[in-house]
Write an enzyme that holds these catalytic residues in place. Structure first.
Site, PDB file in Angstrom:
ATOM      1  N   LEU A  86       0.862  -1.275   0.010  1.00  0.00           N
ATOM      2  CA  LEU A  86      -0.182   0.156  -0.051  1.00  0.00           C
ATOM      3  C   LEU A  86       0.949   1.134  -0.188  1.00  0.00           C
ATOM      4  CD1 LEU A  86      -2.422  -1.015   2.754  1.00  0.00           C
ATOM      5  CD2 LEU A  86      -2.841  -1.177   0.365  1.00  0.00           C
ATOM      6  N   ASP A  87       0.336   2.415  -0.587  1.00  0.00           N
ATOM      7  CA  ASP A  87       0.994   3.561  -0.440  1.00  0.00           C
ATOM      8  C   ASP A  87       1.179   4.054   0.922  1.00  0.00           C
ATOM      9  OD1 ASP A  87       0.815   3.846  -3.329  1.00  0.00           O
ATOM     10  OD2 ASP A  87      -0.681   5.245  -3.414  1.00  0.00           O
ATOM     11  N   ARG A  88       2.248   4.809   1.229  1.00  0.00           N
ATOM     12  CA  ARG A  88       2.503   5.205   2.488  1.00  0.00           C
ATOM     13  C   ARG A  88       1.304   5.837   3.187  1.00  0.00           C
ATOM     14  NH1 ARG A  88       7.037   7.689   5.356  1.00  0.00           N
ATOM     15  NH2 ARG A  88       8.238   7.577   3.748  1.00  0.00           N
TER      16      ARG A  88
END
Length: 294
Positions: free
Chosen positions: A132-134
């Site tokens: 997942l993105d940050r």
């Protein structure tokens, strides 16, 4: 670890039969050179041994060593699913999935490394299946050994992998459901941003959504990813004219929330070892939930 398979083709070579079960040439090389073993009906054999129908092949896979470059961190983990092959955990917003050269700690990969080190599992390598993105929260999917990882990237099992996300967008004018079938590629002026583009630089991308709730001028949309392009949900909703709340990279702002309001709440996959469908759910985090409170 040991895995056993029954041969169903007379005269088949061991390596061919194992290949049909997702055992790659690379994994066979690890077995050969790193202390593993192939046996047929209890007798040690090599990969080119010719099998008879109903022979039982047992593959002993060597344990995976510690990767000293990945630093372990002991942090609390919310584990939603775990067995001897797979692990599904919650990733909080603000935490990257993997480390970078300038940030060797603080990622989910460090946390998982700390967990498997603490548990003293025989395989000490971290295998990330989904990331997942940050600033996206939600479910992350890990394999606990290389064979489990290899199986989940094969079409038979990869095609059963379903990820659904909750996202917050403006409610005004948004239809109750929709389909966004627009190709995505990198922006010419950025190494980070993506955009919908209709040329040879883009790859097909399909996103569908259905509104789950409308409150306070906001719509909580339940989003299904049918492809896995970078920033796909964020790019598609921005192109539709509904950038995610908090997503300042793609047209939103931080007036209501300090990160994009995106949360992976559902993960589903066909388990390669049990042939059972696994479904994992995770409720909304407080920062998104609070925006929908009356």
């Amino acid at each position: 670890m040991e895995f056993s398979f029954t041969n169903d083709i007379d005269g088949n070579m061991v390596k061919s039969m194992l290949g049909r079960h997702g055992i790659s040439k690379r994994l066979l090389a690890k077995v050969k050179f790193d202390g593993g073993r192939i046996s047929v009906n209890g007798i040690e054999r090599n990969a080119i041994y010719r099998l008879r129908k109903d022979d039982v092949v047992t593959l002993t896979v060597p344990d995976e060593p510690n990767n000293e470059k990945l630093l372990p961190e002991e942090v609390p983990l919310n584990i939603l699913f775990e067995d001897e092959h797979y692990l599904v955990v919650e990733k909080p917003a603000g935490k990257p999935s993997i480390t970078g050269s300038l940030h060797p700690v603080g990622a989910m990969s460090n946390a998982i490394k700390g967990y498997i080190t603490q548990k003293n599992y025989p395989n000490q390598t971290v295998h990330i299946i989904t990331r997942l993105d940050r600033d996206t929260s939600g479910l992350m999917f890990f394999a606990k050994h290389r064979y489990a990882h290899a199986l989940m990237v094969q079409h038979r099992y990869r095609d059963t992998l379903e990820k659904r996300y909750f996202a917050l967008v403006s409610s005004e004018g948004l239809p109750d459901k929709g389909k966004m079938d627009w190709p995505i590629g990198r922006r010419d002026d950025s190494i980070i941003q993506r955009q919908v583009r209709f040329d040879g630089q883009a790859k097909s991308a399909l996103t569908t959504f259905e509104v789950a709730d409308r409150k306070n001028g906001l719509a909580l949309v339940d989003v299904t990813l049918h492809t896995g392009r970078t920033h796909q949900i964020r790019v598609h909703f921005s192109h539709l004219g509904y950038p995610l709340i908090g997503d300042d990279l793609y047209g939103g702002n931080h007036e209501l929330i300090k990160r994009q309001a995106l949360h992976c709440h559902h993960l589903q996959f066909l388990h390669p070892f049990t042939e059972q469908m696994v479904q994992v759910e995770l409720e909304l985090p407080d920062d998104i939930k609070n925006l929908l409170s009356v």
